[in-house]
Scaffold this active site. Structure first.
Site, PDB file in Angstrom:
ATOM      1  N   GLN A  99       0.807  -1.215   0.000  1.00  0.00           N
ATOM      2  CA  GLN A  99       0.000   0.000   0.000  1.00  0.00           C
ATOM      3  C   GLN A  99       0.850   1.279   0.000  1.00  0.00           C
ATOM      4  O   GLN A  99       2.000   1.290   0.426  1.00  0.00           O
ATOM      5  CB  GLN A  99      -0.925   0.005   1.227  1.00  0.00           C
ATOM      6  CG  GLN A  99      -2.029  -1.026   1.176  1.00  0.00           C
ATOM      7  CD  GLN A  99      -1.606  -2.411   1.600  1.00  0.00           C
ATOM      8  OE1 GLN A  99      -0.451  -2.658   1.964  1.00  0.00           O
ATOM      9  NE2 GLN A  99      -2.535  -3.334   1.553  1.00  0.00           N
ATOM     10  N   TYR A 104      -7.157  -6.917  12.982  1.00  0.00           N
ATOM     11  CA  TYR A 104      -6.568  -8.170  13.445  1.00  0.00           C
ATOM     12  C   TYR A 104      -6.949  -8.488  14.892  1.00  0.00           C
ATOM     13  O   TYR A 104      -6.969  -9.639  15.290  1.00  0.00           O
ATOM     14  CB  TYR A 104      -5.031  -8.069  13.399  1.00  0.00           C
ATOM     15  CG  TYR A 104      -4.381  -8.133  12.048  1.00  0.00           C
ATOM     16  CD1 TYR A 104      -5.107  -8.366  10.884  1.00  0.00           C
ATOM     17  CD2 TYR A 104      -3.003  -7.971  11.937  1.00  0.00           C
ATOM     18  CE1 TYR A 104      -4.474  -8.420   9.654  1.00  0.00           C
ATOM     19  CE2 TYR A 104      -2.369  -8.023  10.711  1.00  0.00           C
ATOM     20  CZ  TYR A 104      -3.106  -8.248   9.569  1.00  0.00           C
ATOM     21  OH  TYR A 104      -2.477  -8.298   8.354  1.00  0.00           O
ATOM     22  N   ASP A 150      -1.462  -2.016  12.434  1.00  0.00           N
ATOM     23  CA  ASP A 150      -1.483  -3.340  13.065  1.00  0.00           C
ATOM     24  C   ASP A 150      -0.113  -3.734  13.595  1.00  0.00           C
ATOM     25  O   ASP A 150       0.042  -4.792  14.186  1.00  0.00           O
ATOM     26  CB  ASP A 150      -1.966  -4.390  12.069  1.00  0.00           C
ATOM     27  CG  ASP A 150      -1.027  -4.529  10.891  1.00  0.00           C
ATOM     28  OD1 ASP A 150      -0.126  -5.370  10.959  1.00  0.00           O
ATOM     29  OD2 ASP A 150      -1.172  -3.781   9.921  1.00  0.00           O
ATOM     30  N   ARG A 160      -5.460   1.955  10.007  1.00  0.00           N
ATOM     31  CA  ARG A 160      -5.253   1.833  11.453  1.00  0.00           C
ATOM     32  C   ARG A 160      -4.159   0.788  11.627  1.00  0.00           C
ATOM     33  O   ARG A 160      -4.293  -0.355  11.222  1.00  0.00           O
ATOM     34  CB  ARG A 160      -6.541   1.392  12.157  1.00  0.00           C
ATOM     35  CG  ARG A 160      -6.329   1.080  13.628  1.00  0.00           C
ATOM     36  CD  ARG A 160      -7.585   0.613  14.344  1.00  0.00           C
ATOM     37  NE  ARG A 160      -7.218   0.106  15.656  1.00  0.00           N
ATOM     38  CZ  ARG A 160      -7.105  -1.189  15.988  1.00  0.00           C
ATOM     39  NH1 ARG A 160      -7.371  -2.130  15.081  1.00  0.00           N
ATOM     40  NH2 ARG A 160      -6.725  -1.538  17.200  1.00  0.00           N
ATOM     41  N   GLY A 173       8.710 -13.049  -2.375  1.00  0.00           N
ATOM     42  CA  GLY A 173       7.703 -13.251  -1.340  1.00  0.00           C
ATOM     43  C   GLY A 173       6.430 -12.516  -1.725  1.00  0.00           C
ATOM     44  O   GLY A 173       6.292 -11.977  -2.823  1.00  0.00           O
ATOM     45  N   GLN A 178      -0.933  -9.838  -4.472  1.00  0.00           N
ATOM     46  CA  GLN A 178      -2.243 -10.355  -4.087  1.00  0.00           C
ATOM     47  C   GLN A 178      -3.377  -9.543  -4.697  1.00  0.00           C
ATOM     48  O   GLN A 178      -4.444 -10.078  -4.971  1.00  0.00           O
ATOM     49  CB  GLN A 178      -2.350 -10.367  -2.558  1.00  0.00           C
ATOM     50  CG  GLN A 178      -1.379 -11.360  -1.946  1.00  0.00           C
ATOM     51  CD  GLN A 178      -1.224 -11.196  -0.450  1.00  0.00           C
ATOM     52  OE1 GLN A 178      -1.406 -10.121   0.102  1.00  0.00           O
ATOM     53  NE2 GLN A 178      -0.875 -12.273   0.226  1.00  0.00           N
ATOM     54  N   GLU A 196      -8.476  -5.032   4.949  1.00  0.00           N
ATOM     55  CA  GLU A 196      -8.314  -6.040   5.991  1.00  0.00           C
ATOM     56  C   GLU A 196      -9.108  -5.599   7.197  1.00  0.00           C
ATOM     57  O   GLU A 196      -9.052  -4.419   7.590  1.00  0.00           O
ATOM     58  CB  GLU A 196      -6.849  -6.219   6.378  1.00  0.00           C
ATOM     59  CG  GLU A 196      -6.068  -7.059   5.398  1.00  0.00           C
ATOM     60  CD  GLU A 196      -4.678  -7.400   5.912  1.00  0.00           C
ATOM     61  OE1 GLU A 196      -4.331  -6.970   7.038  1.00  0.00           O
ATOM     62  OE2 GLU A 196      -3.945  -8.084   5.196  1.00  0.00           O
ATOM     63  N   GLU A 220      -8.044  -0.232   5.991  1.00  0.00           N
ATOM     64  CA  GLU A 220      -7.671  -1.415   6.763  1.00  0.00           C
ATOM     65  C   GLU A 220      -7.733  -1.208   8.277  1.00  0.00           C
ATOM     66  O   GLU A 220      -7.337  -0.153   8.789  1.00  0.00           O
ATOM     67  CB  GLU A 220      -6.231  -1.827   6.421  1.00  0.00           C
ATOM     68  CG  GLU A 220      -6.059  -2.281   4.985  1.00  0.00           C
ATOM     69  CD  GLU A 220      -4.714  -2.948   4.761  1.00  0.00           C
ATOM     70  OE1 GLU A 220      -4.699  -4.111   4.348  1.00  0.00           O
ATOM     71  OE2 GLU A 220      -3.691  -2.308   5.031  1.00  0.00           O
ATOM     72  N   HIS A 221      -8.269  -2.232   8.944  1.00  0.00           N
ATOM     73  CA  HIS A 221      -8.109  -2.471  10.379  1.00  0.00           C
ATOM     74  C   HIS A 221      -8.931  -1.555  11.292  1.00  0.00           C
ATOM     75  O   HIS A 221      -8.700  -1.554  12.510  1.00  0.00           O
ATOM     76  CB  HIS A 221      -6.628  -2.384  10.806  1.00  0.00           C
ATOM     77  CG  HIS A 221      -5.709  -3.254  10.021  1.00  0.00           C
ATOM     78  ND1 HIS A 221      -5.923  -4.592   9.846  1.00  0.00           N
ATOM     79  CD2 HIS A 221      -4.572  -2.956   9.335  1.00  0.00           C
ATOM     80  CE1 HIS A 221      -4.963  -5.091   9.107  1.00  0.00           C
ATOM     81  NE2 HIS A 221      -4.128  -4.124   8.769  1.00  0.00           N
TER      82      HIS A 221
END
Length: 730
Positions: free
Chosen positions: A301, A631, A575, A573, A320, A342, A628, A606-607
Site C-alpha cells: 500500500q 486483526y 497493526d 489503522r 515473497g 495479491q 483487511e 484497513e483495520h
C-alpha cells in the site's frame, strides 16, 4: 497489509557519537572567531579517529548520548549548524532538528558529557566553531568556554563526547563535511530534504546521494525522515533503490524528458523478499531503460507508480508476497509480471502484455488490459475511466523556471495523458505557492492560504496546532517526499470547503495522540453544490493511526462534497509498530461518503474497529477496494454491531438507490482470537441500482471467519475454505 510475521526489529545502526571536545576559547569568545559552516546537513568527523559524531542508537529522546561511531551515512550522523548570536550556533540532529548538542546539567566541569536535548536557548547548548589550519574546527561551549572532546583520544565506537579544557589536540579537532549536493543554479529553496540532480553532475555524486538516502530509508518504516530526489531533464546512468518515505521523480513535462539508464526500483531485501510492508514511497514521471531488461516495483500500500515509462518489463514482486499496488498514467513497453501480488489496480496505463494474478487484479481505462475473467483468473476489466484528473506535479520548463503542472479533467478515457504529446492542463508558477518547509507553523500556512496562495509541502513532518483551512476554489496542495501532517490536541488536520477544483496530493495525515473526531473533511456537512465540471480531487492522500506513535481518530476522512474524485488512498489503522492495541490506536471508521456522485479509484482501507467504509451518498462508484478487517478484536463481544457479529468492510446505507463497485476484496486475520466471526464483508440495499461486481473474501491462513461475502450471499471464508469469490450482486 498482509503479513504472517512481525517485522524484525533492526535499529538503524547504532550510531556513534563522535568527536572530541574542542575549542580553546571562553564563554565570551568574540564573534570574529566564528567560522562559516555548511548551510545544510553535515557530518562532524573526529580528526584523530576518522569517526563521526553520532546520536546513540539513532535516538531522539532528551538525554540521548552524543558519541563517536564509524561513519555510516545515517541521519543520526547528520548535523545542522543554526546561528544563535555572536557567532555561536546550536547543533541540531537530522532525526529531530529540535534536539541539539547540550552539556549535561549545565556543567562547567571537565569531562561533562554531551547529549541531545530539546533546545531552549541555554548557553550550554551553544557552540562557537573555530576554524583551524587545514579546514578542521574545534567547538567551544558558550557556558563553560571548554571544547568538544573525545575522551582520552579514544578511537573506539560508542565513546561518548564530552567537554574538556581546550588543548589543541587532535581529539578536539573535527572535520565538517556537507552531506548535501549543491543545488543546480536557479533551483528554488525547497527545504533541506529535497535534492535536485542535474545531468551535468558526475555519476558518482548522483549515485552517492541516492545510496545515502536509501541507506537511511531502507528499513526506516516509522521514522520521521522524508526525502525527495528530483531529476532535471536529461539522461542519468544510475540505480535508484527506493526506500521508505522517498519520492524519486523527474522534473520534465513528459516522463520521457528524464531518462534513467539503470533502474528505479523497490526491493524487499530488508524483509527477506516479503514486500507486504513496502509502504510509503513513490516513483513518478521518469523513463527507465532497465539493466537486464526488467525493472522491479515490489510494493504494497501507499507506493504509487505514476507517469512512468519503462522501456522493458516490470516485475511487481520480489519472491515473497506483495500486497496491493497502484499504477496510473504509465507505459510499460514490455510485459508486466505481477507474480505474487495479491491485488493491484492499474488505471489509464498501457503495456505490451500482462501476466500473473492472485486474488483481485483490476484494470480501468488501460490499453492491452487482460479480458474480464473474474475469478479465473481474477481479472476485473473496465474499458474506460469515467472521470479522472491526474496528480499535479512539479516540473522545470524550457527556460529553467520551476512550475506545477495541473492535468486537465478527462472523461471516458483510456491510456495515458502524455503518449500523444504535451498533456492538457495548466502550468502554475512556483511563486504562486507558499513553499512549506520544516519548522513552518499552521498559522503561517493558513495565512498563506488566506492570501490566495497554493501550498507546496517539502518533505518533513509538520505538527499542526490549528486546522488547515482550504477555502479557495482551485487551490493546489501538493506534497513532496511523503510530507506528513500531525494534528495535535484533537483537531482536524484539514478542512476543504465545498468549492470547485481543489486538488490535494501527496500527503500523509498521521493521527495525533489526542483523539481527533475527523482527520480530514471535504465539504461542510450538508453541502449541496455540484462540481461536475471541476471536481475536488484527492491524489495519493494517506491516513495513518498508530505505527509511528500512539494515534487516535474516530473517522479518518469524511467527504461531504459531491463529484469528488479519490485517486489512490490508503486509510490505515496500524497493526504493527508503536502504539498498537485494541484500546490504544482507537479508530472507528476510515471513510464516510455523504456527497453525491463521488468516484474512488484505488481505495485501500484497513483495520478500523467498526465499519471500515460507510457510503451514504447516491451515485457512488468504486474501482478497486482492498480491505483487511482489524486483526485484534479480543473477543466477539468486543466486535459486535448490535446483534450482528462484526462490522462491514464496506457498507452502502439503506437509503442509497444508485451505487456501483468493481473489484473488491476483504480479508480477515483475527490473530488475537481466531474464533471471532465477521458476518459479512459487504452490505448494500437490495436495489437494482446498487450493483457490486467481482468480490473476494479471504481468511488469511484460516485465522478467523468471514461468513458471507455480501449481505447473506456468498462465502464463507474460514479455515476450511480460505477464499470465497462472488461475481455479481444482485
Amino acid at each position: 497489509m498482509r503479513t504472517r510475521s512481525r517485522p524484525r526489529v533492526t535499529p538503524l545502526l547504532a550510531l556513534g557519537g563522535l568527536l572530541a571536545t574542542l575549542v580553546t576559547t571562553a564563554v565570551s569568545a568574540p564573534a570574529a572567531q566564528a567560522a562559516a559552516l555548511p548551510d545544510g546537513w553535515a557530518t562532524v568527523t573526529a580528526k584523530h579517529s576518522g569517526k563521526c559524531a553520532d546520536a546513540a542508537a539513532a535516538g531522539t529522546a532528551d538525554g540521548t548520548a552524543v558519541q563517536q561511531y564509524a561513519c555510516n551515512g545515517s541521519t543520526a550522523q547528520q548535523w545542522q549548524f543554526q546561528a544563535t548570536s555572536d557567532g555561536y550556533v546550536r547543533v541540531n540532529n537530522r532525526n529531530d532538528a529540535s534536539k541539539s548538542w547540550d552539556v549535561t546539567d549545565v556543567s562547567t566541569a571537565d569531562a561533562a558529557p554531551v547529549q541531545l536535548w530539546s533546545y531552549s536557548g541555554g548557553a550550554n547548548q551553544q557552540w562557537l566553531p573555530v576554524e583551524e589550519a587545514g579546514g578542521t574546527y574545534h567547538f567551544v561551549n558558550r557556558n563553560s568556554g571548554k571544547c568538544l572532546d573525545v575522551p582520552s583520544a579514544s578511537t573506539a565506537d560508542s565513546t561518548r563526547l564530552q567537554q574538556y579544557t581546550c588543548n589543541g589536540s587532535a581529539a578536539q579537532s573535527f572535520g565538517v563535511d556537507s552531506t548535501d549536493i549543491p543545488p543546480p543554479a536557479g533551483t528554488p529553496d525547497l527545504g533541506p530534504n529535497v535534492t535536485v540532480f542535474d545531468p551535468s553532475m558526475t555519476k558518482s555524486a548522483v549515485q552517492g546521494k541516492i545510496d545515502q538516502v536509501f541507506g537511511q530509508q531502507e528499513e526506516n518504516q516509522f521514522g520521521p525522515q522524508r526525502q525527495a530526489l528530483l531529476f532535471k531533464p536529461g539522461s542519468y546512468d544510475v540505480d535508484a533503490n527506493v526506500g521508505f518515505y522517498t519520492q524519486v521523480a523527474g522534473l520534465g513535462l513528459s516522463p520521457d524528458d528524464v531518462t534513467i539508464n539503470g533502474a528505479v526500483h523497490a526491493e524487499a531485501d530488508w524483509f527477506q523478499g516479503n514486500a507486504t510492508q513496502n509502504f510509503w514511497r513513490s516513483a513518478e514521471n521518469l523513463s527507465v531503460n532497465p539493466t537486464g531488461g526488467t525493472d522491479r516495483w515490489a510494493v504494497s500500500q501507499a507506493a504509487p507508480y505514476r507517469r512512468m515509462h519503462v522501456r522493458g518489463n516490470l516485475q511487481l514482486d520480489d519472491g515473497g508476497w506483495s500486497s496491493g499496488g497502484f499504477m496510473a498514467d504509465s507505459k510499460i513497453d514490455g510485459q508486466v509480471r505481477s507474480g505474487s501480488q495479491q491485488q493491484w489496480l492499474s488505471r489509464n496505463s498501457q503495456w505490451g502484455s500482462w501476466t500473473g494474478s492472485n486474488w483481485n487484479m483490476v484494470f480501468v481505462g488501460d490499453v492491452n488490459a487482460p479480458a474480464n475473467s473474474f475469478p479465473n483468473p481474477p481479472y476485473t476489466t473496465v474499458a474506460q475511466s469515467p472521470v479522472t484528473r491526474e496528480k499535479p506535479f512539479l516540473y522545470v520548463d524550457g527556460a529553467g523556471a520551476y512550475k506545477v503542472f495541473v492535468p486537465a479533467l478527462r472523461t471516458n478515457s483510456q491510456g495515458t495523458t502524455w503518449a500523444s504529446g504535451t498533456p492538457a492542463g495548466q502550468s502554475l508558477p512556483l511563486d504562486q505557492f507558499f513553499v512549506v518547509k520544516p519548522g513552518a507553523t499552521a498559522a503561517a500556512i493558513n495565512a498563506a492560504l488566506a492570501a490566495g496562495k497554493d501550498l507546496l509541502f517539502t518533505p518533513g513532518v509538520y505538527h499542526l496546532n490549528q486546522t488547515l483551512n482550504v477555502n479557495r476554489a482551485n487551490t493546489v496542495v501538493l506534497g513532496l517526499g511523503l510530507a506528513a501532517v500531525i494534528p495535535d490536541n484533537g483537531i482536524t488536520a484539514m478542512n476543504v470547503a465545498d468549492v470547485d477544483g481543489v486538488k490535494i496530493a501527496g500527503l500523509l495525515i498521521d493521527a495525533g495522540t489526542t483523539n481527533s473526531q475527523t482527520l480530514m473533511q471535504v465539504g461542510q456537512p450538508g453541502a449541496t453544490a455540484r462540481h461536475t465540471g471541476n471536481p475536488i480531487s484527492l491524489h495519493d492522500v494517506f491516513f495513518r493511526i498508530g505505527g509511528a506513535a500512539v494515534g487516535k481518530a474516530t473517522q479518518s476522512l469524511v467527504v461531504n462534497s459531491s463529484d469528488v474524485i479519490g485517486d489512490h488512498m490508503w486509510l490505515w489503522r496500524g497493526d504493527h509498530g508503536t502504539g498498537i492495541g485494541w484500546n490504544s490506536n482507537t479508530a472507528d471508521t476510515g471513510l464516510v461518503v455523504n456527497g453525491t456522485d463521488v468516484t474512488m479509484y484505488g481505495l485501500f482501507v484497513e483495520h478500523y474497529q467498526k465499519h471500515q467504509v460507510i457510503w451514504n451518498g447516491n451515485g457512488g462508484r468504486t474501482y478497486f477496494f482492498q480491505n483487511e478487517m482489524p486483526y485484534d478484536p479480543p473477543n466477539q463481544a468486543a466486535w459486535t454491531n448490535g446483534s450482528t457479529r462484526g462490522y462491514d468492510a464496506y457498507k452502502v446505507s439503506p437509503s442509497v438507490t444508485t451505487h456501483q463497485a468493481w473489484g473488491l476484496g476483504s480479508y480477515c486475520y483475527f490473530n488475537v482470537n481466531p474464533s471471532v466471526v465477521a458476518e459479512r464483508a459487504f452490505e448494500a440495499p437490495d436495489n437494482a441500482g446498487v450493483r457490486f461486481r467481482n468480490m473476494v473474501t479471504v481468511s488469511l491462513g484460516g485465522t478467523g471467519t468471514i461468513n458471507h461475502v455480501i449481505n447473506n450471499t456468498g462465502g464463507p471464508s474460514n479455515s476450511g475454505s480460505n477464499v470465497a469469490n462472488l461475481v455479481a450482486y444482485p
